[in-house]
Design a protein around this motif. Structure first.
Motif, PDB file in Angstrom:
ATOM      1  N   PRO A 265     -18.983 -25.254 -13.615  1.00 41.71           N
ATOM      2  CA  PRO A 265     -18.304 -26.541 -13.804  1.00 41.71           C
ATOM      3  C   PRO A 265     -18.087 -27.300 -12.496  1.00 41.71           C
ATOM      4  CG  PRO A 265     -16.765 -24.719 -14.189  1.00 41.71           C
ATOM      5  CD  PRO A 265     -18.077 -24.116 -13.785  1.00 41.71           C
ATOM      6  N   SER A 266     -18.141 -28.620 -12.562  1.00 42.54           N
ATOM      7  CA  SER A 266     -17.752 -29.461 -11.433  1.00 42.54           C
ATOM      8  C   SER A 266     -17.359 -30.816 -12.003  1.00 42.54           C
ATOM      9  CB  SER A 266     -18.901 -29.629 -10.442  1.00 42.54           C
ATOM     10  OG  SER A 266     -18.569 -30.652  -9.512  1.00 42.54           O
ATOM     11  N   SER A 267     -16.063 -31.064 -12.104  1.00 39.77           N
ATOM     12  CA  SER A 267     -15.638 -32.354 -12.654  1.00 39.77           C
ATOM     13  C   SER A 267     -16.016 -33.468 -11.678  1.00 39.77           C
ATOM     14  CB  SER A 267     -14.139 -32.363 -12.938  1.00 39.77           C
ATOM     15  OG  SER A 267     -13.436 -32.214 -11.740  1.00 39.77           O
TER      16      SER A 267
ATOM     17  N   SER B 253     -17.442 -32.321 -18.612  1.00 42.25           N
ATOM     18  CA  SER B 253     -16.475 -32.537 -17.543  1.00 42.25           C
ATOM     19  C   SER B 253     -15.728 -31.251 -17.195  1.00 42.25           C
ATOM     20  CB  SER B 253     -15.517 -33.631 -18.004  1.00 42.25           C
ATOM     21  OG  SER B 253     -14.366 -33.624 -17.235  1.00 42.25           O
ATOM     22  N   LEU B 254     -15.386 -30.459 -18.211  1.00 42.34           N
ATOM     23  CA  LEU B 254     -14.532 -29.290 -17.972  1.00 42.34           C
ATOM     24  C   LEU B 254     -15.299 -27.981 -17.819  1.00 42.34           C
ATOM     25  CD1 LEU B 254     -11.687 -30.008 -20.567  1.00 42.34           C
ATOM     26  CD2 LEU B 254     -11.699 -30.453 -18.106  1.00 42.34           C
ATOM     27  N   TYR B 255     -16.475 -27.864 -18.434  1.00 40.05           N
ATOM     28  CA  TYR B 255     -17.154 -26.561 -18.475  1.00 40.05           C
ATOM     29  C   TYR B 255     -18.539 -26.570 -17.825  1.00 40.05           C
ATOM     30  CZ  TYR B 255     -13.454 -26.106 -21.904  1.00 40.05           C
ATOM     31  OH  TYR B 255     -12.230 -26.123 -22.512  1.00 40.05           O
ATOM     32  N   GLY B 256     -18.949 -27.724 -17.281  1.00 43.80           N
ATOM     33  CA  GLY B 256     -20.250 -27.792 -16.619  1.00 43.80           C
ATOM     34  C   GLY B 256     -21.400 -27.906 -17.606  1.00 43.80           C
ATOM     35  N   ASN B 257     -22.544 -27.407 -17.165  1.00 42.14           N
ATOM     36  CA  ASN B 257     -23.795 -27.527 -17.900  1.00 42.14           C
ATOM     37  C   ASN B 257     -23.857 -26.474 -19.022  1.00 42.14           C
ATOM     38  OD1 ASN B 257     -26.498 -27.784 -18.563  1.00 42.14           O
ATOM     39  ND2 ASN B 257     -27.232 -27.632 -16.448  1.00 42.14           N
TER      40      ASN B 257
END
Ligand SMILES: [Zn+2]
Length: 246
Positions: free
Chosen positions: A110-112, A28-32
């Motif tokens: 990242p993209s929440s 959720s916070l740092y992406g893949n």
């Protein structure tokens, strides 16, 4: 390195060394991210039953001094979405969504918003809630979040604004609608009635609250399916490894 915590969805796992697991997850916070779970293939209390593909988890990890891999410290299961694993068709759909997420969001982007979308869609199909609508919503929304939204405001060839009257056709090379005077509807250039264009605009709106009940009849769903298939094929087609779920 300071430990980091985030909700995450497990995208892939692979055996690593003698007893470790290489885990790709969308946080959720740092992406893949990709991480090593030490000893995860032996019975390990830190990872018990939590490192399965599609699972929603709380992860604790640390960055390493160099390289892209992180160290996974612990993983706690929130929801394994068991409905997906008990149905081959749902498994294909979930795999498709996971792969699309990886294509649109490579490592460390990242993209929440994308995380919330994937979590919502996996939960919906696991609970068998409006699977077809969920897939349409996921695809339209994911493309928009990933920077490939479809322009529905005007014909990209003559510039005439679309005012919600009459059919419009989708023009894959430009990712836009075009008017009937500029282009003819065909198998490769799918058409949309005004309701369909309106639902597509809603699905791409920044204020959309996630829901898998789409307004619109069977024709709208069919048209959206054809338009999204053409759009995704044109923009991402070559990057998909797995067979399309359809
Ligand atoms: Zn035109």
């Amino acid at each position: 390195m300071e430990p980091k915590k985030s909700e995450a969805i497990i995208l892939r796992t692979k055996d690593f060394g003698e007893s470790d697991l290489l885990v790709t997850f969308f946080s959720s916070l740092y992406g893949n991210l990709k991480g090593v779970a030490k000893g995860a293939r032996r019975s390990s209390k830190r990872f018990v039953n939590s490192l399965n593909i599609f699972s929603l988890v709380n992860l604790e990890f640390r960055e390493r001094r160099s390289g892209d891999l992180v160290w996974l410290d612990s993983c706690e299961l929130i929801d394994g979405f068991p409905g997906i694993r008990s149905d081959y068709n749902l498994l294909l759909r979930a795999s498709y969504m996971v792969e699309m997420t990886e294509i649109l969001f490579p490592l460390n982007v990242p993209s929440s918003e994308m995380f919330q979308l994937l979590k919502f869609a996996l939960s919906s199909i696991s609970n068998r809630r409006n699977t077809e609508e969920t897939m349409i919503m996921f695809q339209a929304r994911a493309m928009k979040i990933g920077g490939f939204g479809i322009n529905v405001s005007k014909c990209c060839l003559c510039g005439r604004p679309y005012k919600g009257e009459g059919r419009a056709v989708f023009h894959p090379p430009s990712g836009s609608i075009v008017c009937m005077a500029c282009e003819k509807e065909s198998v490769l250039i799918p058409g949309m009635k005004p309701d369909t264009v309106q639902v597509l605009a809603q699905l791409q709106s920044p204020d959309l609250s996630l829901s898998n009940t789409l307004p619109g009849d069977k024709d709208v769903l069919g048209e959206l399916n054809r338009v999204l298939m053409a759009h995704i094929e044109h923009r991402l087609g070559k990057r998909f490894k797995s067979a399309r779920y359809l």
